[in-house]
Scaffold this active site. Structure first.
Site, mmCIF file in Angstrom:
data_model
loop_
_atom_site.group_PDB
_atom_site.id
_atom_site.type_symbol
_atom_site.label_atom_id
_atom_site.label_comp_id
_atom_site.label_asym_id
_atom_site.label_seq_id
_atom_site.Cartn_x
_atom_site.Cartn_y
_atom_site.Cartn_z
ATOM 1 N N ASP A 219 0.572 -1.095 -0.154
ATOM 2 C CA ASP A 219 0.219 -0.510 0.239
ATOM 3 C C ASP A 219 0.698 1.370 -0.145
ATOM 4 O OD1 ASP A 219 -2.204 -1.779 0.308
ATOM 5 O OD2 ASP A 219 -2.500 -1.319 2.368
HETATM 6 N N1 URA Z 1 -1.523 -6.092 3.747
HETATM 7 C C1 URA Z 1 -1.737 -4.848 4.324
HETATM 8 O O1 URA Z 1 -2.459 -4.542 4.705
HETATM 9 N N2 URA Z 1 -0.948 -4.567 3.722
HETATM 10 C C2 URA Z 1 0.544 -4.130 2.938
HETATM 11 O O2 URA Z 1 0.974 -3.346 2.097
HETATM 12 C C3 URA Z 1 0.485 -4.824 2.549
HETATM 13 C C4 URA Z 1 -0.042 -6.230 2.997
#
Ligand code: URA
Length: 230
Positions: free
Chosen positions: A84
Site C-alpha cells: 500500500d
Molecule cells: N497487507 C496490507 O494490509 N497492506 C500492505 O501493504 C501489505 C499487506
C-alpha cells in the site's frame, strides 16, 4: 567468423569488424543459423518507503515506486506483491515474468512477514483468529502465524508480527481491523528469503546469484544458466 564471411546481419553478409546490432530488432545469423541472445533478467530488492504507490503510473500524479529506480529502458519490471501507499518494506521487482507469476501463485505458498503497530492492547487469545483464518468479505484467510512483540499500555498500542503466504488486498490491515485493532504502521520485513537488512528506505540493490537461485528453487524452477546479478 566475420572475416570468413559466415556472419549475416538482416540477411546481408557482415564485412565490417565491430558492426553494432540491436538485439531486439536485428536478425543475426552465423552459417545461416539464427543467433538469439539470452536475456539477462533483472532481480531487484527495493526498500519501499511510505508515500509511494506500487504501480507503474498514477493518474493523479502521485509518486510511484518506479521513480525510485533508474530508468531501466531495456526491460519491463514487474513488482511481486503490491504494498500500500503507506506501507514500507521489502518489494521484490524483476523483469522475469515466469518467476514473478510463480512467486505470486498460491500453490507455492511464498511467505511474507510483516511488522504492524496496531491500536489497542491485543490480548494473546485473539491471536487464534490469525491462526484459524478469518472471513474477510467473501473469502477466508489461510492460517497465518502471529505473535505479540511488544505492548505499550500507556500509548494503548501493540506491535505484532504476522506471517502470511497469501496476497489478498490490504490483507494485514483488514485482518487487524477485523479483530478490532486497526493498523497504525505497517512494514513488510521479509518476502520469501529476502529481507531489507541495512538497505535504507528508498534504496534498492540487485540480488546476488545465490538469492536468485534460492527464489527459483522455492517455486520449482531451474535457475537460469546465465544471468547477470542485477
Ligand atoms: N497487507 C496490507 O494490509 N497492506 C500492505 O501493504 C501489505 C499487506
Amino acid at each position: 567468423m566475420i572475416r570468413d564471411g559466415r556472419v549475416k546481419l538482416n540477411g546481408r553478409t557482415v564485412t565490417a569488424m565491430g558492426t553494432k546490432v540491436n538485439p531486439r530488432e536485428d536478425i543475426v545469423s552465423v552459417d545461416n543459423r539464427r543467433i538469439r541472445m539470452k536475456t539477462a533478467h533483472r532481480y531487484l530488492l527495493l526498500h519501499k518507503p511510505a508515500g509511494y504507490l506500487t504501480t507503474r503510473k498514477d493518474p493523479f500524479g502521485r509518486p510511484t515506486v518506479f521513480e525510485l529506480l533508474p530508468a531501466f529502458t531495456d526491460q519491463h519490471l514487474f513488482y511481486v506483491g503490491r504494498l500500500d501507499f503507506d506501507t514500507e518494506g521489502v518489494l521484490f521487482m524483476t523483469s522475469d515474468g515466469e518467476l514473478a507469476s510463480r512467486l505470486m501463485h498460491p500453490r507455492y505458498q511464498v511467505e511474507k512477514s510483516y511488522l504492524a503497530l496496531t491500536r489497542g492492547v491485543i490480548p494473546a487469545r485473539k491471536l487464534k483468529y490469525f491462526r484459524d483464518g478469518m472471513v474477510l468479505g467473501q473469502e477466508k484467510t489461510a492460517p497465518a502465524r502471529a505473535a505479540i512483540r511488544q505492548v505499550n499500555k500507556q500509548e494503548n498500542t501493540t506491535w505484532l508480527s504476522i506471517t502470511v503466504h497469501e496476497g489478498k488486498k490490504r490483507q494485514i490491515k483488514r485482518m487487524c481491523q477485523q479483530i478490532g485493532h486497526p493498523v497504525l504502521y505497517l512494514k513488510r520485513v521479509s518476502f520469501a528469503s529476502l529481507g531489507v537488512g541495512n538497505l535504507p528506505p528508498g534504496s534498492f540493490r540487485p540480488l546476488n546469484r545465490d538469492e536468485v537461485q534460492e527464489l527459483y528453487h522455492r517455486v520449482g524452477l531451474q535457475a537460469p544458466f546465465s544471468q547477470n546479478s542485477c
